[in-house]
Design a protein around this motif. Sequence first.
Motif, short mmCIF file in Angstrom:
data_model
loop_
_atom_site.label_atom_id
_atom_site.label_comp_id
_atom_site.label_asym_id
_atom_site.label_seq_id
_atom_site.Cartn_x
_atom_site.Cartn_y
_atom_site.Cartn_z
N SER A 103 -8.52 -51.06 46.82
CA SER A 103 -8.14 -52.46 47.08
C SER A 103 -8.80 -53.04 48.32
CB SER A 103 -6.62 -52.58 47.21
OG SER A 103 -6.00 -52.43 45.97
N PHE A 104 -8.90 -52.25 49.39
CA PHE A 104 -9.38 -52.79 50.66
C PHE A 104 -10.90 -52.66 50.74
CE2 PHE A 104 -4.94 -51.92 51.46
CZ PHE A 104 -4.54 -53.03 52.21
N LYS A 105 -11.58 -53.79 50.56
CA LYS A 105 -13.03 -53.79 50.54
C LYS A 105 -13.60 -53.94 51.95
CE LYS A 105 -13.00 -53.36 46.15
NZ LYS A 105 -13.32 -52.03 45.57
N LYS A 106 -14.63 -53.19 52.21
CA LYS A 106 -15.29 -53.21 53.52
C LYS A 106 -15.75 -54.63 53.85
CE LYS A 106 -19.47 -51.46 55.75
NZ LYS A 106 -20.68 -50.62 55.58
N ALA A 107 -15.39 -55.09 55.05
CA ALA A 107 -15.74 -56.46 55.47
C ALA A 107 -16.41 -56.46 56.84
CB ALA A 107 -14.49 -57.34 55.47
N TRP A 108 -17.02 -55.35 57.18
CA TRP A 108 -17.67 -55.24 58.50
C TRP A 108 -18.96 -54.44 58.37
CZ3 TRP A 108 -16.65 -50.92 62.45
CH2 TRP A 108 -17.36 -51.17 63.64
N GLU A 109 -20.04 -55.02 58.89
CA GLU A 109 -21.33 -54.34 58.95
C GLU A 109 -21.68 -54.12 60.42
OE1 GLU A 109 -23.00 -53.09 56.59
OE2 GLU A 109 -22.07 -54.01 54.82
N PRO A 110 -21.45 -52.93 60.94
CA PRO A 110 -21.70 -52.68 62.36
C PRO A 110 -23.14 -52.98 62.79
CG PRO A 110 -20.48 -50.86 61.37
CD PRO A 110 -20.92 -51.74 60.26
N GLU A 111 -24.07 -52.83 61.87
CA GLU A 111 -25.46 -53.10 62.23
C GLU A 111 -25.70 -54.59 62.46
OE1 GLU A 111 -24.43 -51.33 59.61
OE2 GLU A 111 -24.87 -49.34 60.46
N THR A 112 -24.94 -55.43 61.74
CA THR A 112 -25.07 -56.88 61.90
C THR A 112 -24.20 -57.40 63.04
OG1 THR A 112 -25.44 -57.08 59.52
CG2 THR A 112 -24.85 -59.09 60.70
N GLN A 113 -22.97 -56.89 63.11
CA GLN A 113 -22.03 -57.30 64.16
C GLN A 113 -21.44 -56.02 64.77
OE1 GLN A 113 -20.48 -58.34 66.79
NE2 GLN A 113 -20.36 -60.40 65.88
N PRO A 114 -21.99 -55.53 65.86
CA PRO A 114 -21.53 -54.27 66.43
C PRO A 114 -20.08 -54.28 66.91
CG PRO A 114 -23.66 -54.91 67.32
CD PRO A 114 -23.13 -56.09 66.59
N ASP A 115 -19.56 -55.46 67.23
CA ASP A 115 -18.22 -55.58 67.79
C ASP A 115 -17.18 -55.72 66.67
OD1 ASP A 115 -15.85 -56.33 69.08
OD2 ASP A 115 -16.93 -57.35 70.69
N GLN A 116 -16.43 -54.65 66.43
CA GLN A 116 -15.44 -54.64 65.34
C GLN A 116 -14.36 -55.70 65.58
OE1 GLN A 116 -13.36 -50.91 65.03
NE2 GLN A 116 -12.70 -51.25 62.92
N TRP A 117 -13.92 -55.86 66.80
CA TRP A 117 -12.87 -56.82 67.11
C TRP A 117 -13.36 -58.26 66.88
CZ3 TRP A 117 -7.91 -55.69 67.80
CH2 TRP A 117 -7.57 -54.37 68.16
#
Length: 441
Positions: A103-117
């Motif tokens: 159900s929970f789809k990945k919505a973060w690309e660390p290479e594009t936006q390194p800051d998770q917060w």
Amino acid sequence: MLMSAPLAFSQKFHILSQREQAAVIDQWLEERIETLLPSLMDRAGIDMWIIISREYNEDPVIRTFLPATWHAARRRTMLLIYKAPGASKVEALAVARYDVGKSFKKAWEPETQPDQWKRLTELIVERNPTKIGINMSKDYGHADGINLTEYNTLMEYLPENFRGKVVSAQNLAVGWLETRTASEMATYRHIQAIANDIIADGLSEKVITPGVTTTEDVQWWYRERIKELKLDTWFHPSVDIQRADPSNKESERNFAVKAEADVIMPGDMLHIDFGITYLRLNTDTQQLAYVLKPGEDDVPQYLKDAFKVGNRLQDILTSNFVSGRTGNEILRETRKQMEREGIRGSIYSHPLGTHGHASGPTIGMWDNQGDTPGAGDYPLYPNTLYAIELNAVVFLKEWNKDFRVMLEEGAFFDGQKVTYLNGRQKEIMPIPRPQPHLKNR
């Protein structure tokens, strides 16, 4: 005296393999997210729920959203659940390096936006929720899972005009944890039946040799049996003794004090407190057994009569389960009826489900028979489970002292009535069990 070799027991109930269990857990989770979560969010008035945990410091709620093959969060796992206005489904996103289950789809690309917060904040602002629920609660430990570091960091990153939208998700978290689906309930009876079968085997001549076996031996037999069946338990079983001997003060023991190990003898009344964990659901059961004396072929009638008082107290309690009534109100009405019928005893029932001592309305506590502020003020909702836990105190002239009938049975409230998961104990189990071919000898 511990048994030197394990005994062979037949397995009466089918128990799924680890792989099969994982498939069921994941299927139930997807069903819960799809069918339960939208209405629970509407009921709580929260359109966005954020759950944040770091590996091995998990929020109790996030564990219920993790797939069966995950035993912990990974690094920092952020789950964002959003129900758009008028939507019938929720959007479930994982602000993490991976999808979290189906159900929970990945919505973060660390290479594009390194800051998770920062990425979490972007997702929040894009959806512009009315209320942002986070797991902070003074009434329920289960719903108080966000730690100080995560809370402070979230508030630091949120734009100022969003900070005022942050509210406690207590009622949403409790609703999620306490509410059961039809699929879960179809299996819960089976789970309780497994637990009852293990209890009956342990409190029998298969395990107990009077004059030799101790209560501690039986406790550890239960632990071994649980492992043999590839099940888990959420607490160490306890076995204690009440007997006619004036030196036995078990009926007066404070529950904060553990009963001492003792050798089981003829004439003893045994009490077990036992629970298993299977498919992420828990049981919590207390039952009684009597060790027959030489010449006895049945439990004495005076003990049977005392046991009926415990069953009557169960009936009084469950008759007061009414949707919308708080735990404190259920307790008060029950105690009024107890007084009218001259029944002494205590009520200390609790929700049951994802946790053994679960979240929901507290209905008395063993050390407080008055109101429980907070958890006792929470209302009763349909499709919830409870451990109907209590004791009735009956004076036995045959013993010249009180006997405490301690009972606990898992039960389901459908909004109209209470149904025991696998029936309830109505007769004290004799040890040994009657052998038909030996009758009339």
